[in-house]
Design a protein around this motif. Structure first.
Motif, short mmCIF file in Angstrom:
data_model
loop_
_atom_site.label_atom_id
_atom_site.label_comp_id
_atom_site.label_asym_id
_atom_site.label_seq_id
_atom_site.Cartn_x
_atom_site.Cartn_y
_atom_site.Cartn_z
N UNK A 24 0.52 -1.65 -0.04
CA UNK A 24 0.03 0.22 -0.61
C UNK A 24 0.56 1.35 0.27
N UNK A 25 1.62 1.35 0.81
CA UNK A 25 2.77 2.08 1.15
C UNK A 25 3.63 2.33 0.21
N UNK A 26 4.35 1.24 -0.47
CA UNK A 26 5.94 1.87 -1.00
C UNK A 26 5.57 1.08 -3.00
N UNK A 27 4.86 0.15 -2.95
CA UNK A 27 4.41 -0.14 -4.48
C UNK A 27 3.72 0.18 -5.60
N UNK A 28 2.85 0.86 -4.25
CA UNK A 28 1.31 1.37 -5.19
C UNK A 28 1.98 2.55 -5.38
N UNK A 29 1.70 3.55 -4.49
CA UNK A 29 2.46 4.92 -4.62
C UNK A 29 3.77 4.78 -6.60
N UNK A 30 4.31 4.41 -5.67
CA UNK A 30 5.49 4.27 -6.89
C UNK A 30 5.41 3.87 -8.29
N UNK A 31 4.16 2.70 -8.57
CA UNK A 31 3.50 2.40 -9.66
C UNK A 31 3.08 3.42 -10.33
N UNK A 32 1.76 3.90 -9.38
CA UNK A 32 1.24 4.65 -9.67
C UNK A 32 2.29 6.43 -10.03
N UNK A 33 3.23 6.45 -9.84
CA UNK A 33 3.94 7.82 -10.10
C UNK A 33 4.49 6.85 -11.53
N UNK A 34 5.46 5.95 -11.82
CA UNK A 34 5.84 5.65 -12.49
C UNK A 34 4.50 5.86 -14.18
N UNK A 35 3.98 5.38 -13.84
CA UNK A 35 2.81 5.25 -14.71
C UNK A 35 1.53 6.11 -15.33
N UNK A 36 2.07 7.11 -14.40
CA UNK A 36 1.70 8.46 -14.39
C UNK A 36 2.78 9.56 -15.54
N UNK A 37 3.27 9.38 -15.11
CA UNK A 37 4.83 10.09 -15.67
C UNK A 37 5.21 9.80 -17.19
N UNK A 38 4.89 8.82 -17.22
CA UNK A 38 5.30 7.98 -18.96
C UNK A 38 3.90 8.06 -19.62
N UNK A 39 2.60 7.88 -18.89
CA UNK A 39 1.11 8.66 -20.03
C UNK A 39 1.76 9.86 -20.37
N UNK A 40 1.98 11.26 -19.55
CA UNK A 40 1.82 11.83 -19.61
C UNK A 40 3.05 12.32 -20.73
N UNK A 41 4.33 11.49 -20.22
CA UNK A 41 5.61 11.65 -21.81
C UNK A 41 4.65 11.21 -22.90
N UNK A 42 3.97 10.50 -22.94
CA UNK A 42 3.17 9.95 -24.65
C UNK A 42 2.08 10.65 -25.11
N UNK A 43 1.50 11.50 -24.00
CA UNK A 43 0.69 12.54 -24.01
C UNK A 43 1.58 13.58 -25.09
#
Ligand SMILES: [Cu+2]
Length: 271
Positions: A45-64
């Motif tokens: 909940x406090x390690x994997x989920x925030x990191x993976x959410x951050x990475x996914x959002x960042x990559x999506x932003x770069x793509x768009x």
């Protein structure tokens, strides 16, 4: 005052919401009942989920951003840049750092599961095609545990998870589980305790748990082991020390009788 209010609220919840079993449309883990599982839940909940959410959002932003900013209609002449040392160093180093940050708590959780404290109760789980056999080596108790068929289910017995002979362990005690198999690979897994270990023929794997609350906890074989893999569930009753001792006394007699009868039947068959 608040405590009383929350307790009342707690009692109003439907019983199956508090049961230690998978639920329809469940998201996330089952409610933890041991320190091991609480550590795993924290890590997720406090390690994997925030990191993976951050990475996914960042990559999506770069793509768009790239799609819009460098679209063919606005960017007639494409850039021919193919190297940028600083960016390459950054996109190698940053993932390395993220992995290191994740590795520290991950190894801590992993090793805490591997180091078995002094056991109060030892049980042995043996995987068979397709049921579990249990032994309490210090108490001379041996029994088999079969799934209850749909037509024989009683009220409050969850389908595909209930067994005829349940395992009993005392609350707040270190339970060491020795796990092996008799025919093919199985795995003894109980989500609420954060326990999952392969059952390997000819080898004994060990794990442990310390249940922090009483209740009935359900698990399943977690290694594809043949046609009835889905029909060899695990039921563990966590009870008070007093109830556990009472069960021990009764179980010793009950299972000794059953085993004796089975042996007599077997001897008659052989002769
Ligand atoms: Cu199995």
């Amino acid at each position: 005052m608040f405590k009383r209010f929350f307790n009342a609220l707690f009692l109003m919840l439907p019983a199956n919401l508090l049961a230690n079993e998978p639920k329809d449309w469940q998201l996330g883990f089952q409610k933890s009942a041991s320190k091991s599982m609480s550590d795993i839940v924290w890590f997720h909940d406090y390690m994997l989920l925030p990191i993976i959410t951050g990475i996914t959002a960042f990559v999506l932003f770069l793509l768009l951003y790239t799609c819009i900013r460098y679209r063919a209609s606005k960017n007639k002449v494409a850039s021919t840049t193919s190297h940028n040392t600083i960016i390459e160093v950054i996109w190698t180093l940053v993932p390395c750092l993220i992995l290191i940050v994740m590795a520290v708590p991950s190894f801590k959780v992993l090793y805490s599961q591997d180091t078995i404290p002094k056991a109060d109760v030892t049980i042995k789980a043996i995987g068979y095609q397709w049921y579990w056999g249990y032994e309490y080596p210090d108490e001379n108790i041996i029994f088999d545990s079969y799934m209850i068929a749909d037509e024989d289910l009683k009220e409050n017995q969850p389908r595909l998870l209930s067994v005829d002979n349940e395992v009993f362990v005392p609350v707040n005690k270190v339970i060491k589980v020795m796990i092996t198999a008799n025919d093919v690979l199985h795995a003894w897994a109980l989500p609420s305790f954060g326990v999952k270990r392969d059952a390997v023929p000819g080898r004994i794997n060990e794990t442990w748990f310390k249940a922090e609350r009483t209740g009935t906890f359900y698990g399943q074989c977690s290694e594809l082991c043949g046609i009835k893999h889905a029909f060899m569930p695990i039921t563990v009753n966590v009870v008070t020390e007093k109830e556990y001792n009472k069960w021990l006394e009764e179980a010793k007699i009950k299972f000794a009788k059953e085993n004796l009868n089975n042996n007599i039947k077997l001897a008659k068959k052989v002769n």
